[in-house]
Scaffold this motif. Structure first.
Motif, PDB file in Angstrom:
ATOM      1  N   UNK A   1       0.836  -1.208   0.000  1.00  0.00           N
ATOM      2  CA  UNK A   1       0.000   0.000   0.000  1.00  0.00           C
ATOM      3  C   UNK A   1       0.871   1.258   0.000  1.00  0.00           C
ATOM      4  N   UNK A   2       1.916   1.236   0.825  1.00  0.00           N
ATOM      5  CA  UNK A   2       2.814   2.390   0.900  1.00  0.00           C
ATOM      6  C   UNK A   2       3.464   2.626  -0.460  1.00  0.00           C
ATOM      7  N   UNK A   3       3.939   1.527  -1.076  1.00  0.00           N
ATOM      8  CA  UNK A   3       4.593   1.653  -2.389  1.00  0.00           C
ATOM      9  C   UNK A   3       3.634   2.243  -3.410  1.00  0.00           C
ATOM     10  N   UNK A   4       2.377   1.784  -3.365  1.00  0.00           N
ATOM     11  CA  UNK A   4       1.394   2.270  -4.335  1.00  0.00           C
ATOM     12  C   UNK A   4       1.166   3.783  -4.166  1.00  0.00           C
ATOM     13  N   UNK A   5       1.001   4.198  -2.901  1.00  0.00           N
ATOM     14  CA  UNK A   5       0.766   5.626  -2.653  1.00  0.00           C
ATOM     15  C   UNK A   5       1.975   6.469  -3.045  1.00  0.00           C
ATOM     16  N   UNK A   6       3.165   6.000  -2.638  1.00  0.00           N
ATOM     17  CA  UNK A   6       4.399   6.739  -2.972  1.00  0.00           C
ATOM     18  C   UNK A   6       4.547   6.860  -4.477  1.00  0.00           C
TER      19      UNK A   6
END
Lengths: 151, 550
Positions: free
Chosen positions: A50-55
């Motif tokens: 999720x973090x990777x997607x948002x970043x």
């Protein structure tokens, strides 16, 4: 234990209190030490995704807009000099648009992060801390039991 | 900057202006010093001195972060570049604001993983003394040039505002500002400097907003009229509002200009004092929120600086501005002298005094922040960890940081005094380029790459810093032309003006190559890298959730 640490002292490296000696805090194990058993932290992979997607979405939008503006400024200065409203030209409008895009994507990023990532991160951290506290308590109980069995 | 020319350029600036400015400076210094002493750390606690015990709210921290970000070099430099270069300057202004987006992505993980300094983050995947020393070297490589350029410019500007024109007077002003900077750091720690930053942001925003309104009112609130007048005043109306291949003395050619923007976007927000400010937030979410607030504040600043730059070109004229300083650093002060009837009227005098105070407070607040982060790195990374291996009491560490602030301040003052008379403007770009080349790659890899190890970190930090400084020294920004550090010498063997174009990718590449080499040596049993001792899962847990953080 780091080779530069002495027996009985906190391991040297990140995570240790900077003002040694300080009161020992019950806490999770240091990130140093012998390779741990690979038990894995439940939910960490999903959180990472999720973090990777948002970043990635924030970086992509801003980087593409920024690169496009810089490329246009270098390759097509005439196009950017096209006046749109009075003396206000396309280049100035695109600069303003880039600023607005950056601000809007940042606000959206922070809100989505708070909604989609923070609650899950809190859950994982709480679970980790509870598990660490339980492990510490169990270790203390075992040590106490060993002391009594010696009598 | 030529004081005589500035005095000529502001004809109405007389004794009344200097007296008003002096009184305002003294009042400001007394009030802020008093506040710093009052809010300063009560006990010798490391967390209190370095991070104000993480008690600042997101809004307070966001304002302080934007205060740290808007330095005098940014404020005066951006206004000047816009006044002289028009569209190119406005693009740089946008890049400066955009740089905080880079920090936004890093803010949460940085706070989750970090404690106080850059060294705490580097130690995440690379424990031991060497990464701590590397963190300190990177911090100093960014902080020293940045401090010198700020102090040097501040000394000249303060002397001029007080009506003093001799070189000796400028040097005395540098020493006095340096002494104040050290005093603020020693007395206030993070809490005191934060308070100063917040006060600075409020004062600066209000003053710049009023000045902007005055400029817009002069042009009947019409952007077109302002742009037309700015283009005419610039002296090159045909290309003022279009992208050109010449960017003052900073960069020429599309490649160099693109490199300049890239360096600013990647490096401006990754300076060690910004990282330390992020570590002063209570958790990752607060760090992110603070950065968002800072982005909003810096966005407002950028708009104000753009209007003021255009206003300076329109009302003062590009020729006058570049005659005072080829980089246009005096444009804001010159503009203030022409607004609201000039310094001969009460309104004009108030505005001139307010803008002068804004410059003064900006310098003081930023140099105090830089001193704090450099001193913290020397005390925490070098003394507490590299030398004493983490066995140092908190009271002793706080004592060390105070001595380190004093030492750093003295070195900075001496260098700034020595640099008087030279054009050291390239140093601010050098600091940003070192931050983008030595700090950013190490931060990104430490936070997000499991394969990163000690060798990779050392290669990327030292390689990135050495490459940046080396390439900058042989670039046309240092020698071989007017407006450079050595205009009469020519050792500009490299045509590259924006060295970040090479050094940033090279540093990432060095980080990767070093990590591969370190892993191979560890596998071969040389034992140089301690990577097998790092629990990567625990590191990732900490970076993503803040587990085990303070």
């Amino acid at each position: 234990m780091h080779p530069t640490s002495h027996p009985g002292e906190p391991p040297y490296g990140f995570g240790e209190p900077s003002g040694w000696p300080r009161p020992a805090r019950p806490g999770p194990p240091s990130t140093l030490g012998p390779p741990p058993e690979k038990t894995g932290t439940p939910g960490l992979d999903g959180l990472r995704r999720r973090v990777t997607r948002l970043d990635r979405s924030l970086i992509t939008v801003n980087a593409v807009c920024f690169a496009a503006l810089v490329l246009l400024a270098g390759a097509a200065p005439g196009l950017l000099a096209t006046e749109i409203v009075g003396r206000v030209n396309l280049g100035l409008l695109l600069c303003a648009a880039l600023g607005v895009v950056s601000l809007c994507t940042s606000i959206r990023y922070d809100r989505r992060y708070s909604r989609e990532v923070d609650p899950e991160a809190d859950r994982i951290r709480t679970r980790h801390e509870e598990r660490a506290a339980a492990t510490a308590t169990a270790a203390e109980e075992r040590a106490a039991a060993r002391r009594w069995s010696g009598w | 900057m030529s004081p005589l020319l500035l005095a000529d350029a502001v004809p109405a600036a007389g004794q009344s202006t200097h007296t008003a400015v002096l009184i305002a400076f003294l009042v400001f210094v007394c009030v802020t010093l008093l506040l710093c002493v009052m809010v300063g750390p009560d006990k010798d606690e490391v967390a209190d001195f370095y991070t104000a015990n993480r008690t600042l709210t997101p809004l307070q921290n966001g304002l302080a972060l934007s205060g740290d970000y808007i330095s005098a070099a940014t404020m005066l430099g951006t206004t000047g570049i816009i006044a002289l270069s028009g569209f190119n300057g406005i693009m740089l202004d946008v890049s400066t604001a955009l740089a905080l987006s880079t920090l936004l992505v890093l803010a949460g993980p940085l706070r989750n993983a970090g404690r106080y300094t850059l060294g705490d983050i580097f130690a995440l995947r690379a424990p031991g003394r060497a990464p701590r020393v590397a963190a300190s070297v990177a911090t100093l490589a960014v902080s020293v040039p940045f401090l010198v350029v700020q102090l040097s410019g501040a000394g000249a500007a303060t002397a001029m505002l007080l009506g003093l024109t001799s070189a000796g007077a400028q040097q005395i002003c540098i020493v006095l500002i340096g002494v104040l900077m050290v005093a603020y750091t020693l007395a206030g720690g993070m809490k005191g400097t934060s308070l100063m930053q917040i006060a600075k942001v409020v004062l600066t925003t209000v003053t710049l907003a009023i000045t902007t309104l005055c400029v817009l009112a002069r042009f009947h609130w019409s952007p077109s009229e302002l742009l037309s007048a700015a283009a005419q005043g610039s002296g090159h109306p045909a290309d003022y509002l279009r992208s050109t291949s010449q960017f003052g003395v900073t960069a020429s050619g599309p490649l160099n200009i693109a490199g300049l923007h890239l360096t600013v976007v990647l490096g401006a927000a990754c300076m060690p004092h910004m990282i330390m400010r992020i570590n002063a937030t209570s958790d990752g979410a607060t760090a992110r929120r603070s950065t968002r607030y800072a982005l909003g504040t810096v966005g407002i600043y950028s708009v104000l600086l753009a209007v003021l730059g255009l206003g300076a070109a329109a009302l003062v004229g590009g020729q006058t501005i570049s005659a005072v300083n080829p980089n246009g650093q005096a444009s804001l002060l010159l503009l203030a002298g022409t607004l609201a009837g000039g310094p001969s009227t009460t309104a004009g005098l108030s505005l001139t005094t307010a803008v002068a105070c804004t410059v003064f407070v900006t310098v003081l607040a930023v140099v105090a922040g830089i001193t704090l982060s450099a001193a913290a790195s020397l005390a925490h990374d070098i003394h507490a960890h590299a030398v004493r291996r983490g066995r140092l009491t908190e009271a002793k560490e706080v004592r060390t940081v105070r001595w380190a602030a004093l030492l750093f301040g003295i070195v900075g003052i001496l260098l700034a005094v020595e640099a008087q008379g030279y054009n050291v403007q390239f140093l601010s770009m050098l600091a940003v380029a070192v931050a983008a080349s030595a700090v950013l790659p190490a931060l990104v890899c430490s936070l997000f790459w499991r394969g990163y190890n000690r060798t990779g970190l050392l290669w990327s930090v030292y390689g990135g810093a050495a490459l940046t400084i080396g390439l900058q020294l042989i670039s046309p920004t240092v020698s071989g032309g007017p407006g450079t550090l050595f205009p009469t010498h020519d050792f500009a063997w490299s045509p590259l003006q924006s060295v970040g174009l090479v050094s940033i990718p090279a540093s990432f590449l060095l980080g990767w190559a070093g990590s591969v080499r370190g892993r191979r040596r560890a596998e071969a049993g040389n034992g140089v890298d301690q990577d097998d001792r790092i629990d990567q899962e625990a590191v990732e847990l900490r970076v993503l959730t803040g587990a085990d953080a303070d």
